[in-house]
Design a protein around this motif. Structure first.
Motif, PDB file in Angstrom:
ATOM      1  N   VAL A  94     -15.266  -0.189  17.756  1.00 41.80           N
ATOM      2  CA  VAL A  94     -14.996   0.958  18.618  1.00 41.80           C
ATOM      3  C   VAL A  94     -14.733   2.183  17.746  1.00 41.80           C
ATOM      4  CG1 VAL A  94     -13.447   1.906  20.369  1.00 41.80           C
ATOM      5  CG2 VAL A  94     -14.058  -0.527  20.424  1.00 41.80           C
ATOM      6  N   LEU A  95     -15.458   3.269  18.028  1.00 44.36           N
ATOM      7  CA  LEU A  95     -15.260   4.535  17.308  1.00 44.36           C
ATOM      8  C   LEU A  95     -14.392   5.491  18.118  1.00 44.36           C
ATOM      9  CD1 LEU A  95     -18.894   5.142  15.980  1.00 44.36           C
ATOM     10  CD2 LEU A  95     -16.945   4.170  14.745  1.00 44.36           C
ATOM     11  N   GLU A  96     -14.673   5.590  19.412  1.00 47.04           N
ATOM     12  CA  GLU A  96     -13.880   6.394  20.341  1.00 47.04           C
ATOM     13  C   GLU A  96     -13.479   5.482  21.485  1.00 47.04           C
ATOM     14  OE1 GLU A  96     -16.196   9.718  21.666  1.00 47.04           O
ATOM     15  OE2 GLU A  96     -16.638  10.371  19.628  1.00 47.04           O
ATOM     16  N   ARG A  97     -12.293   5.659  22.006  1.00 48.17           N
ATOM     17  CA  ARG A  97     -11.755   4.796  23.065  1.00 48.17           C
ATOM     18  C   ARG A  97     -12.840   4.455  24.089  1.00 48.17           C
ATOM     19  NH1 ARG A  97      -9.157   5.263  28.109  1.00 48.17           N
ATOM     20  NH2 ARG A  97      -7.463   3.766  28.340  1.00 48.17           N
ATOM     21  N   VAL A  98     -12.951   3.150  24.378  1.00 47.33           N
ATOM     22  CA  VAL A  98     -13.926   2.667  25.359  1.00 47.33           C
ATOM     23  C   VAL A  98     -13.172   2.131  26.562  1.00 47.33           C
ATOM     24  CG1 VAL A  98     -15.754   0.984  25.821  1.00 47.33           C
ATOM     25  CG2 VAL A  98     -15.617   2.064  23.576  1.00 47.33           C
ATOM     26  N   GLY A 103     -17.209   5.698  26.246  1.00 53.39           N
ATOM     27  CA  GLY A 103     -16.661   5.674  24.903  1.00 53.39           C
ATOM     28  C   GLY A 103     -17.800   5.527  23.909  1.00 53.39           C
ATOM     29  N   ARG A 104     -17.448   5.328  22.638  1.00 55.94           N
ATOM     30  CA  ARG A 104     -18.470   5.197  21.597  1.00 55.94           C
ATOM     31  C   ARG A 104     -18.133   3.993  20.705  1.00 55.94           C
ATOM     32  NH1 ARG A 104     -22.314   8.450  22.343  1.00 55.94           N
ATOM     33  NH2 ARG A 104     -22.027  10.615  22.784  1.00 55.94           N
ATOM     34  N   LYS A 106     -19.881   1.530  17.192  1.00 60.44           N
ATOM     35  CA  LYS A 106     -20.887   1.423  16.131  1.00 60.44           C
ATOM     36  C   LYS A 106     -21.464   0.017  16.238  1.00 60.44           C
ATOM     37  CE  LYS A 106     -21.923   2.644  11.484  1.00 60.44           C
ATOM     38  NZ  LYS A 106     -21.486   3.490  10.405  1.00 60.44           N
ATOM     39  N   SER A 113     -23.283   4.846  22.943  1.00 70.12           N
ATOM     40  CA  SER A 113     -22.323   5.065  24.023  1.00 70.12           C
ATOM     41  C   SER A 113     -22.022   3.686  24.596  1.00 70.12           C
ATOM     42  CB  SER A 113     -22.889   6.001  25.084  1.00 70.12           C
ATOM     43  OG  SER A 113     -24.060   5.462  25.648  1.00 70.12           O
ATOM     44  N   SER A 122      -9.479  -1.326  28.329  1.00 70.91           N
ATOM     45  CA  SER A 122      -9.800  -0.254  27.392  1.00 70.91           C
ATOM     46  C   SER A 122      -9.657  -0.793  25.982  1.00 70.91           C
ATOM     47  CB  SER A 122      -8.905   0.963  27.614  1.00 70.91           C
ATOM     48  OG  SER A 122      -7.567   0.638  27.290  1.00 70.91           O
ATOM     49  N   GLN A 124      -9.405   0.392  21.801  1.00 70.24           N
ATOM     50  CA  GLN A 124      -9.027   1.499  20.937  1.00 70.24           C
ATOM     51  C   GLN A 124      -9.898   1.536  19.684  1.00 70.24           C
ATOM     52  OE1 GLN A 124      -6.942   3.702  22.153  1.00 70.24           O
ATOM     53  NE2 GLN A 124      -6.731   2.356  23.941  1.00 70.24           N
ATOM     54  N   PRO A 125     -10.003   2.706  19.028  1.00 69.46           N
ATOM     55  CA  PRO A 125     -10.784   2.815  17.793  1.00 69.46           C
ATOM     56  C   PRO A 125     -10.352   1.784  16.746  1.00 69.46           C
ATOM     57  CG  PRO A 125     -10.168   4.996  18.570  1.00 69.46           C
ATOM     58  CD  PRO A 125      -9.442   3.999  19.438  1.00 69.46           C
TER      59      PRO A 125
END
Length: 142
Positions: A94-98, A103-104, A106, A113, A122, A124-125
């Motif tokens: 996770v790069l940005e909260r999903v 979210g985003r 890798k 996305s 949810s 977390q990065p």
């Protein structure tokens, strides 16, 4: 000069090897192995009738046993997942909260996305998530 029977059987085995290579029909190889077995029998001093019998038994046994196994393996080709199917089941970071709305992550070296499979969850990065499916250009994660 008389050539012994075992030599003739080896010549026959080599002769059966030629169409094996040219046609890629494994049956010729099995017949060649039968000829080698008959050559061994001839080398042990077995008579011509038994040599032919050894040839027939070994050849037929190989064809009866090996051929069905080869056909079974030929029809069970491994399925190779490609494209988005290859991404299902992989892990991502996770790069940005999903969450359920987005979210985003890798995934396979690319930024995707993503949204959570369960709308109430949810991530977390830095967390590892599993890709459940690909919905358009969005990875659905768990």
């Amino acid at each position: 000069m008389d050539i012994e029977a075992w030599v003739w059987w080896l010549i026959g085995a080599a002769g059966l090897g030629i169409p094996l290579v040219i046609t890629a029909m494994p049956e010729f190889g099995m017949l060649a192995v039968g000829a080698v077995a008959a050559s061994a029998a001839a080398g042990l001093g077995v008579g011509p009738v038994l040599q032919v019998l050894v040839f027939v038994i070994v050849s037929v046994a190989l064809i009866a046993v090996v051929r069905p196994i080869a056909n079974r393996h030929r029809s069970q080709r491994p399925e190779l997942a490609t494209g988005i199917d290859a991404l299902k089941g992989r892990q991502a970071v996770v790069l940005e909260r999903v969450d359920g709305s987005g979210g985003r992550i890798k995934l396979a070296g690319e930024v995707w996305s993503a949204r959570a499979l369960d709308g109430g969850s949810s991530y977390q990065p830095g967390q590892q998530v599993d890709v459940v499916e690909i919905d358009g250009a969005t990875a659905v994660v768990l």
